[in-house]
Design an enzyme around this catalytic site. Sequence first.
Site, PDB file in Angstrom:
ATOM      1  N   ASP A  21       0.829  -1.212   0.000  1.00 30.00           N
ATOM      2  CA  ASP A  21       0.000   0.000   0.000  1.00 30.00           C
ATOM      3  C   ASP A  21       0.865   1.263   0.000  1.00 30.00           C
ATOM      4  O   ASP A  21       2.005   1.250   0.479  1.00 30.00           O
ATOM      5  CB  ASP A  21      -0.894  -0.034   1.260  1.00 30.00           C
ATOM      6  CG  ASP A  21      -2.031   0.976   1.184  1.00 30.00           C
ATOM      7  OD1 ASP A  21      -2.323   1.497   0.084  1.00 30.00           O
ATOM      8  OD2 ASP A  21      -2.623   1.258   2.246  1.00 30.00           O
ATOM      9  N   ARG A  29      -0.036   7.584  -2.715  1.00 26.85           N
ATOM     10  CA  ARG A  29       0.292   8.639  -1.738  1.00 26.85           C
ATOM     11  C   ARG A  29       1.759   9.057  -1.841  1.00 26.85           C
ATOM     12  O   ARG A  29       2.091  10.233  -1.753  1.00 26.85           O
ATOM     13  CB  ARG A  29      -0.003   8.145  -0.314  1.00 26.85           C
ATOM     14  CG  ARG A  29      -1.260   8.761   0.281  1.00 26.85           C
ATOM     15  CD  ARG A  29      -1.592   8.115   1.611  1.00 26.85           C
ATOM     16  NE  ARG A  29      -2.017   6.729   1.451  1.00 26.85           N
ATOM     17  CZ  ARG A  29      -2.138   5.875   2.440  1.00 26.85           C
ATOM     18  NH1 ARG A  29      -1.844   6.248   3.684  1.00 26.85           N
ATOM     19  NH2 ARG A  29      -2.571   4.658   2.221  1.00 26.85           N
ATOM     20  N   SER A  62      -6.423  -5.857  -6.642  1.00 29.20           N
ATOM     21  CA  SER A  62      -7.584  -6.494  -6.025  1.00 29.20           C
ATOM     22  C   SER A  62      -8.786  -6.420  -6.965  1.00 29.20           C
ATOM     23  O   SER A  62      -8.804  -5.603  -7.898  1.00 29.20           O
ATOM     24  CB  SER A  62      -7.911  -5.815  -4.702  1.00 29.20           C
ATOM     25  OG  SER A  62      -8.709  -4.673  -4.922  1.00 29.20           O
ATOM     26  N   GLU A  76     -11.365  -5.125  -6.351  1.00 23.10           N
ATOM     27  CA  GLU A  76     -11.995  -3.791  -6.183  1.00 23.10           C
ATOM     28  C   GLU A  76     -11.240  -2.692  -6.948  1.00 23.10           C
ATOM     29  O   GLU A  76     -11.772  -1.609  -7.166  1.00 23.10           O
ATOM     30  CB  GLU A  76     -12.033  -3.389  -4.695  1.00 23.10           C
ATOM     31  CG  GLU A  76     -13.095  -4.123  -3.872  1.00 23.10           C
ATOM     32  CD  GLU A  76     -12.599  -5.447  -3.310  1.00 23.10           C
ATOM     33  OE1 GLU A  76     -11.455  -5.487  -2.805  1.00 23.10           O
ATOM     34  OE2 GLU A  76     -13.334  -6.455  -3.398  1.00 23.10           O
ATOM     35  N   ASN A  77      -9.978  -2.976  -7.352  1.00 30.52           N
ATOM     36  CA  ASN A  77      -9.163  -1.942  -8.009  1.00 30.52           C
ATOM     37  C   ASN A  77      -9.699  -1.495  -9.369  1.00 30.52           C
ATOM     38  O   ASN A  77      -9.292  -0.460  -9.896  1.00 30.52           O
ATOM     39  CB  ASN A  77      -7.702  -2.391  -8.156  1.00 30.52           C
ATOM     40  CG  ASN A  77      -6.931  -2.357  -6.841  1.00 30.52           C
ATOM     41  OD1 ASN A  77      -5.894  -2.989  -6.705  1.00 30.52           O
ATOM     42  ND2 ASN A  77      -7.453  -1.626  -5.844  1.00 30.52           N
ATOM     43  N   SER A  87      -8.348  -5.486   4.123  1.00 33.45           N
ATOM     44  CA  SER A  87      -8.853  -5.077   2.798  1.00 33.45           C
ATOM     45  C   SER A  87      -9.083  -6.231   1.826  1.00 33.45           C
ATOM     46  O   SER A  87      -8.703  -6.154   0.650  1.00 33.45           O
ATOM     47  CB  SER A  87      -7.907  -4.043   2.180  1.00 33.45           C
ATOM     48  OG  SER A  87      -7.832  -2.891   2.999  1.00 33.45           O
ATOM     49  N   GLU A 122       0.971 -13.725  11.977  1.00 34.62           N
ATOM     50  CA  GLU A 122       1.365 -12.522  12.709  1.00 34.62           C
ATOM     51  C   GLU A 122       1.205 -11.342  11.754  1.00 34.62           C
ATOM     52  O   GLU A 122       1.636 -11.401  10.599  1.00 34.62           O
ATOM     53  CB  GLU A 122       2.831 -12.616  13.164  1.00 34.62           C
ATOM     54  CG  GLU A 122       3.094 -13.683  14.212  1.00 34.62           C
ATOM     55  CD  GLU A 122       2.336 -13.441  15.518  1.00 34.62           C
ATOM     56  OE1 GLU A 122       2.068 -12.272  15.858  1.00 34.62           O
ATOM     57  OE2 GLU A 122       2.028 -14.439  16.202  1.00 34.62           O
TER      58      GLU A 122
END
Length: 253
Positions: free
Chosen positions: A27, A31, A72, A74-75, A206, A217
């Site tokens: 991710d 940004r 994904s 959703e992308n 997500s 973990e």
Amino acid sequence: MGVDGEDHQTTELDMDKIPEHVAIIMDGNGRWATRQHLPRVAGHKAGMESVKKVAIAASDLGVKVLTLYAFSTENWKRPTSEVSYLMKLPIRFFNTFVPDLVAHNVRVMVMGHIDELPAGTQKAVNQAIADTKDCDGMVLNFALNYGGRDELVGAVKALGQDIQDGKLAPESIDEQAISAHLMTAPLGKLADPDLMIRTSGEERISNFLLWQIAYSELVFVDQSWPDFDGESLKAAISVFQHRHRRFGGLVNK
Ligand code: V07
């Protein structure tokens, strides 16, 4: 800054406790780009360079499976221009990186609905898989057009079909039967990640692997994916090594 005056970290790892399967939610590419006044796609391009560096670092550390969430289900909702750029990345990756992977004995695998991707992308993905099929070192497993719930829907459908065909009794559905119908089934006993990392500070799954992370973990790091490197991977593995895994108190693997 270390005592040696060098601007690097040196994480000491226990080489006998390297996680076998590491999964990463990559991710923060958009940004990262926006922060330096670049178009979002520049972040995806830089992200691909991180994929190369981190894959070799993981292989060198003795990780057996590295699963990366690349795209994904959703992308598709992103702007068309961004989606079409993302769809070209497997082609670019194939053209620039497959010889390096072969040199490191890394095998490419892909999980997700590849059939829904543009023909040229499918071709590049299948070429990468074919060209590395004899490599028996680390598996570099891309989740491409993948969604965790969608994967479970597929597994339930397949089990329902087996019941309708008289090949399966409902009472014989167990955890192993479900695992066998997931997209990670080809990974066998390595299907479940020991460690899942998400970059860029968000603390969510997500719709990435759902069933498979029951005992993983989870390590969340603040760095954006383009800034994540081999040293970041070692730092996350160090966090993993300092956790006490209990597997629900049932087994001690
Ligand atoms: C993608 C680069 C990494 C950051 C996150 C999104 C952008 C590698 C691949 C890839 C996939 C399959 C394959 C070979 C390479 C890829 C997409 C996006 C869609 F066989 N990076 N990468 N695919 N990004």
